[in-house]
Enzyme design. Structure first.
Site, mmCIF file in Angstrom:
data_model
loop_
_atom_site.group_PDB
_atom_site.id
_atom_site.type_symbol
_atom_site.label_atom_id
_atom_site.label_comp_id
_atom_site.label_asym_id
_atom_site.label_seq_id
_atom_site.Cartn_x
_atom_site.Cartn_y
_atom_site.Cartn_z
ATOM 1 N N ARG A 81 0.848 -1.190 0.000
ATOM 2 C CA ARG A 81 0.000 0.000 0.000
ATOM 3 C C ARG A 81 0.880 1.236 0.000
ATOM 4 O O ARG A 81 1.664 1.448 0.924
ATOM 5 C CB ARG A 81 -0.904 0.012 1.232
ATOM 6 N N ASP A 122 1.267 5.410 0.088
ATOM 7 C CA ASP A 122 0.567 6.563 0.650
ATOM 8 C C ASP A 122 0.205 7.579 -0.426
ATOM 9 O O ASP A 122 0.687 7.508 -1.563
ATOM 10 C CB ASP A 122 1.438 7.258 1.697
ATOM 11 N N ARG A 161 10.564 7.046 4.152
ATOM 12 C CA ARG A 161 10.627 8.501 4.288
ATOM 13 C C ARG A 161 11.284 8.925 5.604
ATOM 14 O O ARG A 161 11.963 9.960 5.677
ATOM 15 C CB ARG A 161 9.231 9.096 4.151
#
Length: 252
Positions: free
Chosen positions: A50, A52, A197
């Site tokens: 998945r 973002d 990130r």
């Protein structure tokens, strides 16, 4: 019931992320609607991972089951005809019913593309991260080496991460500097929410001289999210590839 696997790419800046949303607007919503048009019945897909909101994919892999007998081209060109321009199916193939896009994956590769110059980008701002101060690639590589291996990555995990365990195996973390561009390439068995990130943000703190390379190891061992740097923006992040065992005979 036959199982079909698809490979696709998409522009994450045009969607609310991968996972279906109550009001629509996710990549999954657009794909399932297009597949249903070709199949003549509702279709539910399962993805390898998945992404973002704002995160792009050069290769996302999904599977779905259907009774609809269609040629492989229908699941590519036919589906693409009903998709927005920001997402495209690259290939399709029928797979063994035991294949699972998520659980059969051996590893995932993400790439973060960072523009390192004094002024922000005027072109392609949705597709590259940006940092204004000069970064020391050598120091960041030294710090990155401390994160490779099997570890508890709680320090790089989003507060709302739903993974059952924070332990992941980071197989590789490469940093390539080319002029004003710096690329971070990470390959792991799986990733936690915001893990890439958060790692990039921490390496940037090292690169700009705020902390020595050894600090990355201290952050990792702390297992505390508060010890790491802030989460970097999604603009430069790409799901680059999903690796599977050759026995599944997926297209390269």
């Amino acid at each position: 019931m036959p199982r079909i696997a698809l490979g696709l790419e998409y522009d994450g800046s045009r969607f609310l992320g991968w996972q279906t949303q109550p009001g629509g607007g996710a990549v999954q919503d657009a794909l399932e609607a297009a597949l249903a048009t070709i199949a003549g019945a509702p279709v539910s897909v399962t993805a390898a991972g998945r992404t973002d909101r704002g995160v792009h994919a050069r290769l996302q892999v999904v599977h779905f089951d259907t009774d609809a007998a269609r040629p492989p081209s229908a699941w590519v060109r036919g589906v693409n005809a009903h998709l927005p321009d920001s997402v495209a199916v690259l290939w399709s193939c029928e797979v063994d019913p035991r294949f699972h896009a998520r659980y059969s994956a051996v590893s995932r590769t993400y790439r973060y593309e960072l523009l390192n110059r004094a002024v922000r980008p005027g072109l392609g701002a949705d597709y590259v991260g940006w940092f204004h101060l000069p970064l020391d690639a050598g120091g960041m590589r030294e710090a990155a080496a401390l994160l490779v291996g099997e570890h508890d990555f709680s320090a790089f995990r989003a507060a709302d991460c739903q993974a059952k365990t924070p332990v992941r195996t980071l197989h590789a973390l490469e940093i390539h500097a080319r002029g004003e561009r710096i690329e971070f390439v990470l390959r792991a068995n799986a990733f936690l929410h915001h893990m890439v990130r958060n790692i990039v943000g921490t390496l940037v703190y090292v690169g700009k001289g705020k902390h020595p390379p050894s600090w990355a190891g201290e952050v990792l061992r702390s297992e505390k999210r508060s010890e790491a740097a802030p989460t970097f923006g999604p603009q430069g992040l790409y799901l680059e590839n999903i690796q599977y065992d050759p026995r599944w005979t997926l297209p390269r």
